[in-house]
Scaffold this active site. Structure first.
Site, PDB file in Angstrom:
ATOM      1  CB  CYS A   2       2.314  11.953   3.039  1.00  0.00           C
ATOM      2  SG  CYS A   2       3.104  10.233   2.195  1.00  0.00           S
ATOM      3  CB  CYS A  60       1.611   8.153   4.075  1.00  0.00           C
ATOM      4  SG  CYS A  60       3.278   8.799   3.500  1.00  0.00           S
ATOM      5  CG  ASP A  61      -1.939   9.510   5.603  1.00  0.00           C
ATOM      6  OD1 ASP A  61      -1.473   8.774   6.085  1.00  0.00           O
ATOM      7  OD2 ASP A  61      -1.455  10.748   5.984  1.00  0.00           O
TER       8      ASP A  61
END
Ligand code: NAP
Length: 323
Positions: A147, A150-151
């Site tokens: 992701c 997200c990261d």
């Protein structure tokens, strides 16, 4: 007994919840995550949902949920453990409660109790496919991610690789290019599968380099990812590419485990159902990414939710299930 239990609250599940509420059905949407929205929550930008150009995926997911909440749709946070046809569960039920003996329909078993329902709309969506190469599991969370939104922030001014050639891989590369010093997009063929508009954007970015005809064979490092070992599928040449992070975007796998043995799925696990979303088990419908279909988009998932509810209404009229 409920008219319908909707499992999952991505675009398909939330659209089904909205349509079911407006149709006057007694419906509960069960979602295992505390936050609705599904995969769309992890999309940086959505630019193909009509009327909402360039909307952030998280905001779109929130809008869907706010709409459902505004209508008074009922939600339950729980993990669905299994679905049983009422007749099959009869023996167990008799032990648990005499009151349900005359009912038909389904029992949706969750970790927060059992729901009795006439129909089910399965809208569990899909999860990330894995490469299944050495180092992938070992470095998950230590440089390997599925992701980018997200990261990605952890890789500011660093070098990353995105593996895949579809919409998600292209979107990830575009997103990461904003923060990373350099992004390699590694694709196993010499042509991307992603939408043309995404391809053009990826190719216009000076800090994105596409490595064609390449497969990732191994991910190496000490405590964190340091190298991805690549193989050129045409020449067979092996190359070590130094990177700080590897983002894997090689497709999705339907989250259809709880439906196994209940409805027919194709060889990839997608539920076999037509546009009316009806599976081959009367009373069970599949909507969104979990359904075998050609185009998996937010808009087609939302359309499935609407179609599934229409099919549920028709089924309830036909089958006349009694309480
Ligand atoms: P996808 O479209 O299935 O693409 C997966 C990519 O990974 C393909 O390029 C595939 O290569 C590659 N791949 C698969 N297995 C591999 C392996 N073992 N090793 C190396 N490469 C591998 O999946 P996605 O990009 O995750 O998208 C999922 C669905 O959501 C799609 O239907 C997509 O259109 C949709 N989506 C749409 C949008 C949008 O409209 N903006 C955004 C995100 C997602 P090949 O090309 O060689 O098969």
């Amino acid at each position: 007994m409920l008219d319908v239990v909707i499992i999952g609250s991505g675009p398909a599940g939330l659209s089904a919840a909205i349509y079911a509420k407006r149709a006057g059905l007694e419906a509960v949407t069960v979602e295992k995550n505390p936050m609705s929205g599904g995969q769309v929550l992890n999309t940086y930008e959505v630019d193909n949902y009509p009327g909402l150009p360039e909307i952030n995926g998280f905001d779109l997911g929130m809008k869907f949920r706010e709409h459902a909440d505004k209508l008074g749709c009922e939600f339950k946070t729980a993990s669905v453990l299994g679905i049983k046809k009422k007749q099959e569960a009869e023996a167990e039920l008799r032990a648990a409660s005499d009151a349900v003996e005359e009912e038909s329909g389904f029992l949706v078993e969750t970790d927060e109790g059992v729901l009795h329902t006439k129909t089910v709309i399965a809208a569990m969506g899909a999860g990330h496919a894995k490469l299944n190469i050495p180092g992938e599991e070992e470095f998950a969370g230590a440089g390997v991610s599925y992701c980018a939104t997200c990261d990605g922030a952890f890789f500011r001014n660093k070098v990353t690789a995105v593996i895949g050639g579809g919409d998600v891989a292209a979107e990830d590369a575009i997103f990461l290019a904003r923060a990373c010093e350099k992004v390699y997009l590694i694709h196993r063929r010499d042509e991307l599968r992603a939408a043309k508009i995404l391809q053009e954007e990826v190719m216009s970015l000076p800090n994105v380099e596409i490595l064609w005809d390449a497969t990732a064979e191994e991910i190496k490092g000490k405590e964190q990812v340091e190298t991805v070992v690549l193989k050129n599928v045409k020449s067979g040449e092996i190359r070590n590419l130094d990177v700080d992070g590897v983002f894997i975007a090689v497709g999705i796998i339907p989250d259809s485990e709880i439906l196994k043995g209940i409805v027919s799925c194709d060889e990839k696990g997608y539920v076999i159902a037509g546009e009316d979303c009806a599976s081959d088990m009367p009373g069970i419908f599949a909507a969104g990414d979990i359904r075998g279909k050609k185009l998996r988009q937010i808009i087609t998932a939302a359309a499935d939710g609407a179609n599934a509810v229409t099919a549920v209404q028709e089924y309830l009229l036909r089958s006349k299930i009694t309480k």
